[in-house]
Design a protein around this motif. Sequence first.
Motif, PDB file in Angstrom:
ATOM      1  N   ARG A  93     -10.692  -8.484  -6.044  1.00 12.08           N
ATOM      2  CA  ARG A  93     -12.038  -8.799  -5.559  1.00 12.08           C
ATOM      3  C   ARG A  93     -12.528 -10.143  -6.094  1.00 12.08           C
ATOM      4  NH1 ARG A  93     -12.617  -3.058  -6.187  1.00 12.08           N
ATOM      5  NH2 ARG A  93     -13.129  -2.058  -4.207  1.00 12.08           N
ATOM      6  N   ASN A  94     -12.194 -10.443  -7.338  1.00 16.29           N
ATOM      7  CA  ASN A  94     -12.545 -11.733  -7.920  1.00 16.29           C
ATOM      8  C   ASN A  94     -11.487 -12.769  -7.606  1.00 16.29           C
ATOM      9  OD1 ASN A  94     -14.889 -10.862  -9.129  1.00 16.29           O
ATOM     10  ND2 ASN A  94     -14.037 -10.721 -11.187  1.00 16.29           N
ATOM     11  N   THR A  95     -11.876 -14.030  -7.665  1.00 14.77           N
ATOM     12  CA  THR A  95     -10.867 -15.082  -7.684  1.00 14.77           C
ATOM     13  C   THR A  95     -10.295 -15.162  -9.099  1.00 14.77           C
ATOM     14  OG1 THR A  95     -12.392 -16.840  -8.336  1.00 14.77           O
ATOM     15  CG2 THR A  95     -12.145 -16.414  -5.957  1.00 14.77           C
ATOM     16  N   ILE A 111       0.836  -1.211   0.000  1.00 16.51           N
ATOM     17  CA  ILE A 111       0.000   0.000   0.000  1.00 16.51           C
ATOM     18  C   ILE A 111       0.871   1.262   0.000  1.00 16.51           C
ATOM     19  CG2 ILE A 111      -1.646   1.333   1.387  1.00 16.51           C
ATOM     20  CD1 ILE A 111      -2.885  -1.399   2.189  1.00 16.51           C
ATOM     21  N   ARG A 112       1.967   1.235   0.773  1.00 14.13           N
ATOM     22  CA  ARG A 112       2.869   2.400   0.799  1.00 14.13           C
ATOM     23  C   ARG A 112       3.451   2.670  -0.575  1.00 14.13           C
ATOM     24  NH1 ARG A 112       4.807   0.717   5.918  1.00 14.13           N
ATOM     25  NH2 ARG A 112       6.634  -0.256   4.983  1.00 14.13           N
ATOM     26  N   HIS A 113       3.791   1.598  -1.290  1.00 11.37           N
ATOM     27  CA  HIS A 113       4.398   1.774  -2.617  1.00 11.37           C
ATOM     28  C   HIS A 113       3.364   2.228  -3.644  1.00 11.37           C
ATOM     29  CE1 HIS A 113       7.053   1.045  -6.047  1.00 11.37           C
ATOM     30  NE2 HIS A 113       6.016   0.471  -6.636  1.00 11.37           N
ATOM     31  N   TYR A 114       2.217   1.558  -3.654  1.00  8.44           N
ATOM     32  CA  TYR A 114       1.239   1.790  -4.713  1.00  8.44           C
ATOM     33  C   TYR A 114       0.197   2.840  -4.362  1.00  8.44           C
ATOM     34  CZ  TYR A 114       2.834  -2.522  -7.065  1.00  8.44           C
ATOM     35  OH  TYR A 114       3.561  -3.481  -7.713  1.00  8.44           O
ATOM     36  N   GLY A 115      -0.060   3.008  -3.054  1.00  9.82           N
ATOM     37  CA  GLY A 115      -1.133   3.902  -2.643  1.00  9.82           C
ATOM     38  C   GLY A 115      -2.474   3.186  -2.628  1.00  9.82           C
ATOM     39  N   PHE A 116      -3.400   3.725  -1.861  1.00  2.97           N
ATOM     40  CA  PHE A 116      -4.718   3.098  -1.732  1.00  2.97           C
ATOM     41  C   PHE A 116      -5.503   3.129  -3.045  1.00  2.97           C
ATOM     42  CE2 PHE A 116      -3.929   3.721   2.800  1.00  2.97           C
ATOM     43  CZ  PHE A 116      -4.418   2.526   3.319  1.00  2.97           C
ATOM     44  N   SER A 117      -5.146   4.049  -3.942  1.00  2.14           N
ATOM     45  CA  SER A 117      -5.889   4.169  -5.202  1.00  2.14           C
ATOM     46  C   SER A 117      -5.816   2.889  -6.018  1.00  2.14           C
ATOM     47  CB  SER A 117      -5.347   5.339  -6.027  1.00  2.14           C
ATOM     48  OG  SER A 117      -3.983   5.106  -6.365  1.00  2.14           O
ATOM     49  N   LEU A 118      -4.720   2.138  -5.859  1.00  2.65           N
ATOM     50  CA  LEU A 118      -4.553   0.894  -6.601  1.00  2.65           C
ATOM     51  C   LEU A 118      -5.679  -0.085  -6.267  1.00  2.65           C
ATOM     52  CD1 LEU A 118      -2.667  -0.716  -8.496  1.00  2.65           C
ATOM     53  CD2 LEU A 118      -1.617  -1.651  -6.443  1.00  2.65           C
ATOM     54  N   LEU A 119      -6.106  -0.062  -4.993  1.00  2.61           N
ATOM     55  CA  LEU A 119      -7.140  -0.998  -4.563  1.00  2.61           C
ATOM     56  C   LEU A 119      -8.514  -0.598  -5.093  1.00  2.61           C
ATOM     57  CD1 LEU A 119      -5.978  -1.518  -0.860  1.00  2.61           C
ATOM     58  CD2 LEU A 119      -5.402  -2.875  -2.875  1.00  2.61           C
ATOM     59  N   GLY A 120      -8.589   0.537  -5.762  1.00  2.00           N
ATOM     60  CA  GLY A 120      -9.863   1.000  -6.289  1.00  2.00           C
ATOM     61  C   GLY A 120     -10.286   0.323  -7.578  1.00  2.00           C
ATOM     62  N   GLY A 121      -9.449  -0.521  -8.143  1.00  2.00           N
ATOM     63  CA  GLY A 121      -9.898  -1.211  -9.340  1.00  2.00           C
ATOM     64  C   GLY A 121      -8.799  -1.635 -10.292  1.00  2.00           C
ATOM     65  N   LYS A 122      -7.610  -1.017 -10.222  1.00  2.00           N
ATOM     66  CA  LYS A 122      -6.555  -1.364 -11.169  1.00  2.00           C
ATOM     67  C   LYS A 122      -6.068  -2.792 -10.963  1.00  2.00           C
ATOM     68  CE  LYS A 122      -4.742   3.304 -11.919  1.00  2.00           C
ATOM     69  NZ  LYS A 122      -3.556   4.179 -11.771  1.00  2.00           N
ATOM     70  N   ILE A 123      -5.932  -3.173  -9.707  1.00  2.00           N
ATOM     71  CA  ILE A 123      -5.476  -4.536  -9.439  1.00  2.00           C
ATOM     72  C   ILE A 123      -6.685  -5.400  -9.116  1.00  2.00           C
ATOM     73  CG2 ILE A 123      -5.008  -4.193  -6.959  1.00  2.00           C
ATOM     74  CD1 ILE A 123      -2.445  -5.993  -7.565  1.00  2.00           C
ATOM     75  N   ASP A 124      -6.715  -6.575  -9.697  1.00  2.84           N
ATOM     76  CA  ASP A 124      -7.888  -7.448  -9.595  1.00  2.84           C
ATOM     77  C   ASP A 124      -7.734  -8.354  -8.368  1.00  2.84           C
ATOM     78  OD1 ASP A 124     -10.053  -9.068  -9.959  1.00  2.84           O
ATOM     79  OD2 ASP A 124      -9.289 -10.078 -11.744  1.00  2.84           O
ATOM     80  N   GLY A 151      -7.627 -12.613  -8.334  1.00  2.00           N
ATOM     81  CA  GLY A 151      -7.668 -12.448  -9.779  1.00  2.00           C
ATOM     82  C   GLY A 151      -6.366 -11.997 -10.396  1.00  2.00           C
ATOM     83  N   TYR A 152      -5.579 -11.199  -9.663  1.00  5.56           N
ATOM     84  CA  TYR A 152      -4.355 -10.688 -10.285  1.00  5.56           C
ATOM     85  C   TYR A 152      -3.358 -11.792 -10.605  1.00  5.56           C
ATOM     86  CZ  TYR A 152      -2.512 -10.586  -5.434  1.00  5.56           C
ATOM     87  OH  TYR A 152      -2.135 -10.905  -4.154  1.00  5.56           O
ATOM     88  N   THR A 192      -1.004 -19.726  -2.342  1.00  8.97           N
ATOM     89  CA  THR A 192      -1.543 -18.423  -2.731  1.00  8.97           C
ATOM     90  C   THR A 192      -3.047 -18.456  -2.489  1.00  8.97           C
ATOM     91  OG1 THR A 192       0.171 -18.149  -4.407  1.00  8.97           O
ATOM     92  CG2 THR A 192      -1.788 -16.778  -4.630  1.00  8.97           C
ATOM     93  N   ASP A 193      -3.488 -17.774  -1.443  1.00  5.25           N
ATOM     94  CA  ASP A 193      -4.885 -17.855  -1.008  1.00  5.25           C
ATOM     95  C   ASP A 193      -5.274 -16.504  -0.422  1.00  5.25           C
ATOM     96  OD1 ASP A 193      -7.223 -18.267   0.642  1.00  5.25           O
ATOM     97  OD2 ASP A 193      -6.842 -20.426   0.580  1.00  5.25           O
ATOM     98  N   TRP A 194      -6.208 -15.805  -1.090  1.00  3.30           N
ATOM     99  CA  TRP A 194      -6.563 -14.455  -0.649  1.00  3.30           C
ATOM    100  C   TRP A 194      -7.059 -14.438   0.790  1.00  3.30           C
ATOM    101  CZ3 TRP A 194      -5.674  -9.650  -1.942  1.00  3.30           C
ATOM    102  CH2 TRP A 194      -6.456  -8.638  -1.385  1.00  3.30           C
ATOM    103  N   LYS A 195      -7.889 -15.389   1.161  1.00  4.71           N
ATOM    104  CA  LYS A 195      -8.461 -15.384   2.508  1.00  4.71           C
ATOM    105  C   LYS A 195      -7.417 -15.678   3.572  1.00  4.71           C
ATOM    106  CE  LYS A 195     -13.104 -16.671   0.992  1.00  4.71           C
ATOM    107  NZ  LYS A 195     -14.118 -17.750   0.928  1.00  4.71           N
ATOM    108  N   LYS A 196      -6.450 -16.514   3.244  1.00  4.98           N
ATOM    109  CA  LYS A 196      -5.418 -16.869   4.229  1.00  4.98           C
ATOM    110  C   LYS A 196      -4.357 -15.778   4.362  1.00  4.98           C
ATOM    111  CE  LYS A 196      -5.229 -21.926   4.561  1.00  4.98           C
ATOM    112  NZ  LYS A 196      -6.203 -22.515   3.639  1.00  4.98           N
ATOM    113  N   ASN A 197      -3.858 -15.273   3.223  1.00  2.00           N
ATOM    114  CA  ASN A 197      -2.651 -14.429   3.285  1.00  2.00           C
ATOM    115  C   ASN A 197      -2.638 -13.314   2.231  1.00  2.00           C
ATOM    116  OD1 ASN A 197      -1.988 -15.921   0.911  1.00  2.00           O
ATOM    117  ND2 ASN A 197      -0.970 -17.473   2.153  1.00  2.00           N
TER     118      ASN A 197
END
Length: 499
Positions: free
Chosen positions: A171-173, A156-169, A207-208, A445-450
């Motif tokens: 939310r989907n698996t 987050i420090r490197h990319y900023g919170f804006s990245l989580l707004g949609g550029k990086i996938d 998804g990423y 690689t598991d979003w819910k775990k880590n």
Amino acid sequence: MPATSVSIIGSGLGGLSAAISLRAAGYEVDVFEKNAQIGGKLNVMEMDGFTFDLGPSIFTLPQFFEQLFARAGKKMADYVQLDAVTPHWRNFFEHKETIDLYQEPDLMRAELSKLPGDPDKHWQELQDFLQYGRDQYEIVNSGYFDKGLDNLWEFIRHYGFSLLGGKIDYRNTMSESIHERLTDPQLRTIFEYFIKYVGSSALDSPGYMNLIPIIQFDYGLWYVRGGMYNLAKGLGKLMEEMGVKVHLNADVAAIKKQGKKVSGIRLADGTVHASDIVVSNMEVIPTYKKLLHEPEKFTKKLEKFAPACSGIVLHLGTNKTFPQLAHHNFFYSENQHKHFDTVFQKHQIPEDPTLYVVAPTRSDPSKAPEGCDNIKILPHIPPLQEGSGITHEDYVALKDRCIDKMERSGITGLRESIVTEDLLTPLDIERMYRSNQGSIYGVVTDWKKNYGFKAPKTSSKYQNLYFTGGSTNPGGGMPMVILSGQNCADRIIKRHPIS
């Protein structure tokens, strides 16, 4: 006095990469390897005239390896030669035509004409999917890979919170994003199984992770000329020239500690080697449990870094060739989502697994006697788990089902052609490489775990203890662990500079 001496535990590719990077920066480096040769899971076995690559079979992202040689002022081509593999791989379905994956657009487009429906639609969907994967790769490569980011907050420090707004996938698996973009069931199945690179499930990975196909479609798929183990030999030659001291048959039994620092390592024979910095290429959880004997209260915090899958690894030498096989092949489960669920949620051996099958004589005839084939078969199965009830007989039964599946898919006469074979089980993998519960690919690689992250390269408990390899960021696979070693070295150089 500045810290200048480094002990590295293990000579997997992460350990070798860290050793070369640190030695190039002026540190005194000793590598301690419990086995009789370097390379870790990058291993080789000769038997009855066949030469089997026991570990990794696919070489991708050569630029990460070239960077490592460049740190030492050398050119990789003087130590390791690569040959392009085409097709990248062949995809077998029990009741459908095979589909090859090509980097060459005209050949790939021709393959898509085998699918039912409009080939132009399939082509456009594939191009759109690859562009989406390319966007994900560029985001992840610019920080997570290139800067060696180690956790969500650094991300987050490197990319900023804006990245989580949609550029990086995220939310989907991985699977959901594939199904949104590709309509053909065979293509969906093929691209879901790119997750095999990190031994995880497309139903659990973010998804990423659809960036993975880009490493092939944009950067190629390669074979190390003369056999994959020649990569380890090339790195070994470089380390010898640089003055890195490698100790073989040197089984590390403990890391010595003094308060909030470590002071070196103790071998199984009782020999103690003092050093200013310790880097463990042994996986993070086994290091803390077996070499540092940390209390359960501490190790419990690491449970999110659960092991990726294991597998049985079956090596076959046959008395005939099977021209139906390409160099790399996949034989898909009839119900791949059930396969993922069985292995990663139920922790059971699948009845109908997806198989990765390698026939290296397509690129290197020297790997088998003339007129013979060298075949490796790898299905993913759960890592070792206390109380699982899984027995050696279960592994043998799975081996037989794998051969049956290949024969049903067109590789007829395989069983009767076998003249030599070797079987590795999760117990063998754990014993040979001290991997966590027999994992092949490090951390799942598991979003819910880590959130898809692996363990950090810096110890949270000891100021001069570091980690490298598949259990650390950016994860499993040869280019990732080569990158892990370089990124680990960069952290050491920054925090413990030589004055």
